[in-house]
Write a protein that holds these residues in place. Structure first.
Motif, PDB file in Angstrom:
ATOM      1  N   ASP A  52       0.816  -1.217   0.000  1.00 15.28           N
ATOM      2  CA  ASP A  52       0.000   0.000   0.000  1.00 15.28           C
ATOM      3  C   ASP A  52       0.847   1.264   0.000  1.00 15.28           C
ATOM      4  N   GLU A  53       2.014   1.142   0.577  1.00 12.64           N
ATOM      5  CA  GLU A  53       2.896   2.300   0.669  1.00 12.64           C
ATOM      6  C   GLU A  53       3.611   2.534  -0.676  1.00 12.64           C
ATOM      7  N   LEU A  54       4.088   1.455  -1.281  1.00 15.90           N
ATOM      8  CA  LEU A  54       4.853   1.598  -2.529  1.00 15.90           C
ATOM      9  C   LEU A  54       3.974   1.556  -3.779  1.00 15.90           C
ATOM     10  N   GLY A  55       2.821   0.918  -3.634  1.00 14.53           N
ATOM     11  CA  GLY A  55       1.971   0.743  -4.817  1.00 14.53           C
ATOM     12  C   GLY A  55       0.547   1.209  -4.570  1.00 14.53           C
ATOM     13  N   ASP A  56      -0.234   1.208  -5.600  1.00 10.94           N
ATOM     14  CA  ASP A  56      -1.618   1.693  -5.523  1.00 10.94           C
ATOM     15  C   ASP A  56      -2.574   0.560  -5.900  1.00 10.94           C
ATOM     16  N   LEU A  57      -2.559  -0.494  -5.081  1.00  5.79           N
ATOM     17  CA  LEU A  57      -3.473  -1.604  -5.369  1.00  5.79           C
ATOM     18  C   LEU A  57      -4.921  -1.170  -5.181  1.00  5.79           C
ATOM     19  N   THR A  58      -5.113  -0.220  -4.253  1.00  5.41           N
ATOM     20  CA  THR A  58      -6.465   0.300  -4.039  1.00  5.41           C
ATOM     21  C   THR A  58      -6.978   0.927  -5.333  1.00  5.41           C
ATOM     22  N   GLY A  59      -6.134   1.734  -5.971  1.00  5.17           N
ATOM     23  CA  GLY A  59      -6.527   2.370  -7.237  1.00  5.17           C
ATOM     24  C   GLY A  59      -6.770   1.328  -8.310  1.00  5.17           C
ATOM     25  N   PHE A  60      -5.947   0.277  -8.322  1.00  3.00           N
ATOM     26  CA  PHE A  60      -6.128  -0.798  -9.293  1.00  3.00           C
ATOM     27  C   PHE A  60      -7.499  -1.438  -9.099  1.00  3.00           C
ATOM     28  N   ARG A  61      -7.794  -1.775  -7.821  1.00  2.00           N
ATOM     29  CA  ARG A  61      -9.089  -2.434  -7.539  1.00  2.00           C
ATOM     30  C   ARG A  61     -10.263  -1.525  -7.891  1.00  2.00           C
ATOM     31  N   GLU A  62     -10.119  -0.243  -7.571  1.00  2.00           N
ATOM     32  CA  GLU A  62     -11.212   0.702  -7.873  1.00  2.00           C
ATOM     33  C   GLU A  62     -11.449   0.765  -9.380  1.00  2.00           C
ATOM     34  N   ASP A  63     -10.357   0.866 -10.140  1.00  2.00           N
ATOM     35  CA  ASP A  63     -10.506   0.932 -11.601  1.00  2.00           C
ATOM     36  C   ASP A  63     -11.113  -0.365 -12.133  1.00  2.00           C
ATOM     37  N   PHE A  64     -10.721  -1.492 -11.536  1.00  2.45           N
ATOM     38  CA  PHE A  64     -11.265  -2.783 -11.975  1.00  2.45           C
ATOM     39  C   PHE A  64     -12.778  -2.820 -11.743  1.00  2.45           C
ATOM     40  N   LEU A  65     -13.214  -2.404 -10.558  1.00  7.02           N
ATOM     41  CA  LEU A  65     -14.650  -2.444 -10.258  1.00  7.02           C
ATOM     42  C   LEU A  65     -15.430  -1.454 -11.134  1.00  7.02           C
ATOM     43  N   LYS A  66     -14.787  -0.333 -11.458  1.00 10.32           N
ATOM     44  CA  LYS A  66     -15.466   0.671 -12.301  1.00 10.32           C
ATOM     45  C   LYS A  66     -15.786   0.120 -13.681  1.00 10.32           C
ATOM     46  N   ILE A  67     -14.947  -0.795 -14.167  1.00 11.03           N
ATOM     47  CA  ILE A  67     -15.217  -1.404 -15.485  1.00 11.03           C
ATOM     48  C   ILE A  67     -16.617  -2.036 -15.485  1.00 11.03           C
ATOM     49  N   PHE A  68     -17.023  -2.525 -14.311  1.00  8.27           N
ATOM     50  CA  PHE A  68     -18.312  -3.213 -14.198  1.00  8.27           C
ATOM     51  C   PHE A  68     -19.387  -2.317 -13.574  1.00  8.27           C
ATOM     52  N   GLY A  69     -19.075  -1.046 -13.457  1.00  6.03           N
ATOM     53  CA  GLY A  69     -20.070  -0.081 -12.991  1.00  6.03           C
ATOM     54  C   GLY A  69     -20.173   0.037 -11.479  1.00  6.03           C
ATOM     55  N   PHE A  70     -19.150  -0.406 -10.750  1.00  6.45           N
ATOM     56  CA  PHE A  70     -19.216  -0.295  -9.289  1.00  6.45           C
ATOM     57  C   PHE A  70     -18.269   0.786  -8.794  1.00  6.45           C
ATOM     58  N   GLY A  71     -18.779   1.574  -7.804  1.00 13.52           N
ATOM     59  CA  GLY A  71     -17.916   2.570  -7.167  1.00 13.52           C
ATOM     60  C   GLY A  71     -18.112   3.980  -7.697  1.00 13.52           C
ATOM     61  N   PHE A  72     -19.237   4.229  -8.370  1.00 15.31           N
ATOM     62  CA  PHE A  72     -19.474   5.590  -8.863  1.00 15.31           C
ATOM     63  C   PHE A  72     -20.327   6.380  -7.885  1.00 15.31           C
ATOM     64  N   PRO A  73     -19.865   7.581  -7.517  1.00 13.31           N
ATOM     65  CA  PRO A  73     -20.663   8.391  -6.605  1.00 13.31           C
ATOM     66  C   PRO A  73     -21.996   8.736  -7.272  1.00 13.31           C
ATOM     67  N   GLY A  74     -23.038   8.800  -6.489  1.00  8.44           N
ATOM     68  CA  GLY A  74     -24.341   9.170  -7.059  1.00  8.44           C
ATOM     69  C   GLY A  74     -25.154   7.972  -7.507  1.00  8.44           C
ATOM     70  N   VAL A  75     -24.549   6.786  -7.538  1.00  5.58           N
ATOM     71  CA  VAL A  75     -25.319   5.591  -7.916  1.00  5.58           C
ATOM     72  C   VAL A  75     -25.769   4.901  -6.630  1.00  5.58           C
ATOM     73  N   ASP A  76     -27.054   4.573  -6.556  1.00  6.08           N
ATOM     74  CA  ASP A  76     -27.586   3.898  -5.373  1.00  6.08           C
ATOM     75  C   ASP A  76     -27.423   2.388  -5.550  1.00  6.08           C
ATOM     76  N   TYR A  77     -26.378   1.859  -4.923  1.00  2.49           N
ATOM     77  CA  TYR A  77     -26.080   0.435  -5.106  1.00  2.49           C
ATOM     78  C   TYR A  77     -26.972  -0.475  -4.266  1.00  2.49           C
ATOM     79  N   GLU A  78     -27.840   0.131  -3.437  1.00  4.55           N
ATOM     80  CA  GLU A  78     -28.793  -0.684  -2.661  1.00  4.55           C
ATOM     81  C   GLU A  78     -30.146  -0.730  -3.368  1.00  4.55           C
ATOM     82  N   ALA A  79     -30.303   0.039  -4.422  1.00  2.00           N
ATOM     83  CA  ALA A  79     -31.604   0.120  -5.095  1.00  2.00           C
ATOM     84  C   ALA A  79     -31.881  -1.140  -5.925  1.00  2.00           C
ATOM     85  N   ASP A  80     -33.161  -1.436  -6.033  1.00  4.19           N
ATOM     86  CA  ASP A  80     -33.596  -2.561  -6.845  1.00  4.19           C
ATOM     87  C   ASP A  80     -33.560  -2.112  -8.313  1.00  4.19           C
TER      88      ASP A  80
END
Ligand code: NAD
Length: 396
Positions: A359-387
């Motif tokens: 975490d200190e030397l690399g940005d795995l968090t950023g990698f994971r975030e970008d990976f999830l974004k490919i599938f539409g997860f992690g965008f502000p303003g989207v209600d991920y609890e909605a049906d």
């Protein structure tokens, strides 16, 4: 249904309809925020592999930066009542709606771009709707290719050549730095990888489009490659994938000759490493990308997919632009990734990185975030609890 990410190995088997729409919208807003690109000759753009990664970004920049009509081709999984579609299915719908709102033509054809049937369908659509194409973007990335002429199913393999390779990588889910052992590819595996990711299919496309007379005078075509650095060479450029990309360079020269009669040309562009469905599956690359992202963010020169492709259109493909070419005639967009300051720092961190300091030397968090974004997860303003209705109310 309530849609959550379900990750299996290198892919996420679910995609969020509203999140995918947010992904497309975010890219559109970025491009609109940069102002128009001077590119009068780019009226009609064909994007093969339009629904994700670099292809989607090219489509967004073509439409929203260059005001071009776009015809796209991609291969999608349809939704069911209780199963989400592939991310690309939602991306295409969101893109088409936004383009229509801007008064731009945008049609997406869903099917196997490696097939001659798809080539016919594309040609018929161009003739009926667009007349001629000014730019053909070839951005397919696939692990398999059914050969349209022999019927053989080719599967690509990501392996080194010659000798077995023991190399550092990261287990993305567990966040562990690991060593991976990769056996060298056989000649057959290498040939199959070239058949899938090499240049033959790009040639088939240009051949068919030239023959059908649907390319405009001065039409250009562009396909993408990655070269990287000594850290990724053993698995990429010097491995099976590199052989495929060398074949893409060969196909580029052949395509330029094919297009010479209409004053056109083909180019390969070397793009930067990003997180995409295709790149996540390559060993070593996620660790390299995690270090690279951290260093580029620290040095203030990080680019995401849309920023990178916008820069390519604005500086390399716009009217009067003088492309930055290497000795092999490739457009070099990886110039920022390859600067000495960036690479010196990544190279310094590579032998030091371990699970504890990742975490200190690399940005795995950023990698994971970008990976999830490919599938539409992690965008502000989207209600991920909605049906949500995975079919978007369409008959499936
Ligand atoms: P991606 O996986 O994000 O997108 C691939 C696209 O191809 C999708 O739209 C998918 O639907 C489509 N596709 C796949 N098989 C198909 C088929 N049979 N018929 C129709 N469509 C099909 O991939 P990406 O990472 O954007 O890669 C695109 C190109 O860019 C590749 O040539 C890749 O080598 C190159 N590239 C990628 C990176 C990177 O870091 N991701 C870096 C440099 C170059």
């Amino acid at each position: 249904m309530i849609v959550k990410p379900r990750i299996r190995g290198f892919i996420c088997t679910t995609a969020h309809p509203d999140g995918c729409a947010a992904n497309v919208q975010t890219q559109i807003e970025y491009v609109q925020g940069q102002g128009e690109i001077s590119s009068g000759e780019l009226k009609n753009v064909l994007v093969l592999g339009c629904s994700g990664g670099y292809g989607l970004a090219c489509r967004v920049v073509s439409a929203f930066g260059c005001n071009a009509n776009t015809l796209g081709v991609s291969f999608e999984k349809q939704p069911e009542e209780k199963r989400t579609a592939s991310a690309g299915w939602y991306n295409n719908i969101a893109f088409e709606a936004a383009a229509a709102e801007k008064g731009l033509y945008a049609k997406s054809l869903d099917g196997d771009a490696f097939s001659d049937e798809m080539r016919e369908q594309v040609i018929d659509t161009i003739k009926a709707d667009l007349g001629k194409i000014d730019l053909v973007v070839y951005s397919l990335a696939s692990p398999v290719r059914p050969h349209p002429r022999t019927g053989e199913l080719h599967r690509s393999t990501i392996k080194p050549l010659g000798e077995a390779l023991n190399i550092k990588s990261v287990h993305v889910d567990r966040g562990e730095v690991i060593e991976v052992n990769l056996d060298p590819a056989t000649e057959e595996e290498t040939a199959n990888t070239v058949a899938v990711m090499g240049g033959e299919d790009w040639e088939f496309w240009i051949e068919a489009l030239v023959q059908a007379d649907v390319l405009a005078e001065g039409c250009r075509s562009i396909a993408f490659t990655y070269i990287g650095t000594e850290l990724t060479w053993p698995i990429y450029w010097e491995g099976t994938l590199g052989q495929a990309k060398i074949d893409l360079d060969r196909a580029c020269r052949a395509n330029s000759e094919r297009m010479a009669g209409i004053g056109g040309s083909a180019r390969v562009a070397v793009l930067k490493a990003i997180v995409s469905q295709a790149s996540s599956a390559i060993p070593v690359v996620p660790l390299y990308v995690a270090l690279l992202f951290k260093v580029m963010k620290e040095q203030g020169c990080h680019e995401d997919i849309i920023a990178h492709i916008h820069r390519m259109f604005a500086t390399q493909l716009s009217t009067g632009a003088e492309p930055r070419l290497d000795d092999d005639g490739r457009i070099r967009m990886d110039n920022i990734e390859l600067t000495e300051e960036v690479q010196r720092e990544v190279l310094k961190r590579w032998p030091l990185v371990n699970t504890a300091n990742l975490d200190e030397l690399g940005d795995l968090t950023g990698f994971r975030e970008d990976f999830l974004k490919i599938f539409g997860f992690g965008f502000p303003g989207v209600d991920y609890e909605a049906d949500v209705d995975p079919t978007l109310g369409r008959a499936v």
